[in-house]
Design a protein around this motif. Sequence first.
Motif, mmCIF file in Angstrom:
data_model
loop_
_atom_site.group_PDB
_atom_site.id
_atom_site.type_symbol
_atom_site.label_atom_id
_atom_site.label_comp_id
_atom_site.label_asym_id
_atom_site.label_seq_id
_atom_site.Cartn_x
_atom_site.Cartn_y
_atom_site.Cartn_z
ATOM 1 N N ARG A 98 -39.931 -99.899 81.545
ATOM 2 C CA ARG A 98 -40.576 -99.043 82.546
ATOM 3 C C ARG A 98 -40.160 -99.440 83.947
ATOM 4 O O ARG A 98 -39.884 -98.584 84.795
ATOM 5 C CB ARG A 98 -42.097 -99.118 82.415
ATOM 6 C CG ARG A 98 -42.665 -98.250 81.341
ATOM 7 C CD ARG A 98 -44.172 -98.117 81.467
ATOM 8 N NE ARG A 98 -44.885 -99.366 81.665
ATOM 9 C CZ ARG A 98 -45.345 -100.149 80.686
ATOM 10 N NH1 ARG A 98 -45.177 -99.805 79.441
ATOM 11 N NH2 ARG A 98 -45.997 -101.265 80.968
ATOM 12 N N ARG A 99 -40.107 -100.730 84.214
ATOM 13 C CA ARG A 99 -39.703 -101.191 85.553
ATOM 14 C C ARG A 99 -38.260 -100.835 85.852
ATOM 15 O O ARG A 99 -37.934 -100.410 86.962
ATOM 16 C CB ARG A 99 -39.898 -102.704 85.673
ATOM 17 C CG ARG A 99 -41.342 -103.099 85.805
ATOM 18 C CD ARG A 99 -41.477 -104.584 85.969
ATOM 19 N NE ARG A 99 -42.880 -104.969 86.058
ATOM 20 C CZ ARG A 99 -43.295 -106.203 86.066
ATOM 21 N NH1 ARG A 99 -42.437 -107.195 85.995
ATOM 22 N NH2 ARG A 99 -44.580 -106.464 86.144
ATOM 23 N N ARG B 179 -44.801 -105.407 74.004
ATOM 24 C CA ARG B 179 -45.457 -105.063 75.266
ATOM 25 C C ARG B 179 -44.598 -105.472 76.461
ATOM 26 O O ARG B 179 -44.412 -104.713 77.404
ATOM 27 C CB ARG B 179 -46.836 -105.740 75.326
ATOM 28 C CG ARG B 179 -47.685 -105.305 76.478
ATOM 29 C CD ARG B 179 -49.124 -105.836 76.405
ATOM 30 N NE ARG B 179 -49.302 -107.145 75.812
ATOM 31 C CZ ARG B 179 -49.825 -107.356 74.580
ATOM 32 N NH1 ARG B 179 -50.180 -106.332 73.829
ATOM 33 N NH2 ARG B 179 -49.970 -108.572 74.118
ATOM 34 N N ARG B 180 -44.036 -106.676 76.392
ATOM 35 C CA ARG B 180 -43.198 -107.158 77.491
ATOM 36 C C ARG B 180 -41.917 -106.337 77.615
ATOM 37 O O ARG B 180 -41.484 -106.002 78.713
ATOM 38 C CB ARG B 180 -42.861 -108.625 77.249
ATOM 39 C CG ARG B 180 -42.485 -109.372 78.489
ATOM 40 C CD ARG B 180 -42.339 -110.848 78.220
ATOM 41 N NE ARG B 180 -43.653 -111.472 78.137
ATOM 42 C CZ ARG B 180 -43.880 -112.680 77.629
ATOM 43 N NH1 ARG B 180 -42.889 -113.376 77.136
ATOM 44 N NH2 ARG B 180 -45.084 -113.185 77.608
ATOM 45 N N ALA C 198 -41.498 -103.201 76.694
ATOM 46 C CA ALA C 198 -41.843 -101.877 77.223
ATOM 47 C C ALA C 198 -42.051 -101.944 78.728
ATOM 48 O O ALA C 198 -41.638 -101.044 79.466
ATOM 49 C CB ALA C 198 -43.088 -101.342 76.532
ATOM 50 N N ARG C 199 -42.679 -103.006 79.188
ATOM 51 C CA ARG C 199 -42.912 -103.169 80.628
ATOM 52 C C ARG C 199 -41.585 -103.313 81.366
ATOM 53 O O ARG C 199 -41.379 -102.701 82.428
ATOM 54 C CB ARG C 199 -43.777 -104.399 80.887
ATOM 55 C CG ARG C 199 -44.171 -104.550 82.343
ATOM 56 C CD ARG C 199 -44.999 -105.799 82.623
ATOM 57 N NE ARG C 199 -45.895 -106.152 81.556
ATOM 58 C CZ ARG C 199 -46.055 -107.404 81.082
ATOM 59 N NH1 ARG C 199 -45.350 -108.392 81.580
ATOM 60 N NH2 ARG C 199 -46.897 -107.665 80.117
ATOM 61 N N ILE C 200 -40.673 -104.087 80.805
ATOM 62 C CA ILE C 200 -39.366 -104.265 81.440
ATOM 63 C C ILE C 200 -38.621 -102.936 81.499
ATOM 64 O O ILE C 200 -38.008 -102.602 82.523
ATOM 65 C CB ILE C 200 -38.541 -105.334 80.689
ATOM 66 C CG1 ILE C 200 -39.135 -106.720 80.930
ATOM 67 C CG2 ILE C 200 -37.085 -105.307 81.104
ATOM 68 C CD1 ILE C 200 -38.527 -107.802 80.072
#
Length: 82
Positions: free
Chosen positions: A38-39, A31-32, A34-36
């Motif tokens: 996306r950012r 999850r982390r 994927a978030r990185i």
Amino acid sequence: MSMRERETAVRRMLEQTPARVPPDLHADVVRRGARILRRRTAARRLMWLLLFAATVAFVVWALAAQPWVEPPSETTPPLTGW
């Protein structure tokens, strides 16, 4: 949880044989990550958009101002030979 407590907990886990990994660690890492991603993708797209906008603004300014053309003379030449 302070940094010292977290470090102590990690050291305890690593000293056990074999080292135990929390069961929800994989989901958190995915999850982390994927978030990185996306950012980073959003930041990269924003930077390209800003670069494109700056390029368009420069081209419009250059076509309107024509900085390569010599400006007209502010004074008139002296009249001689009248």
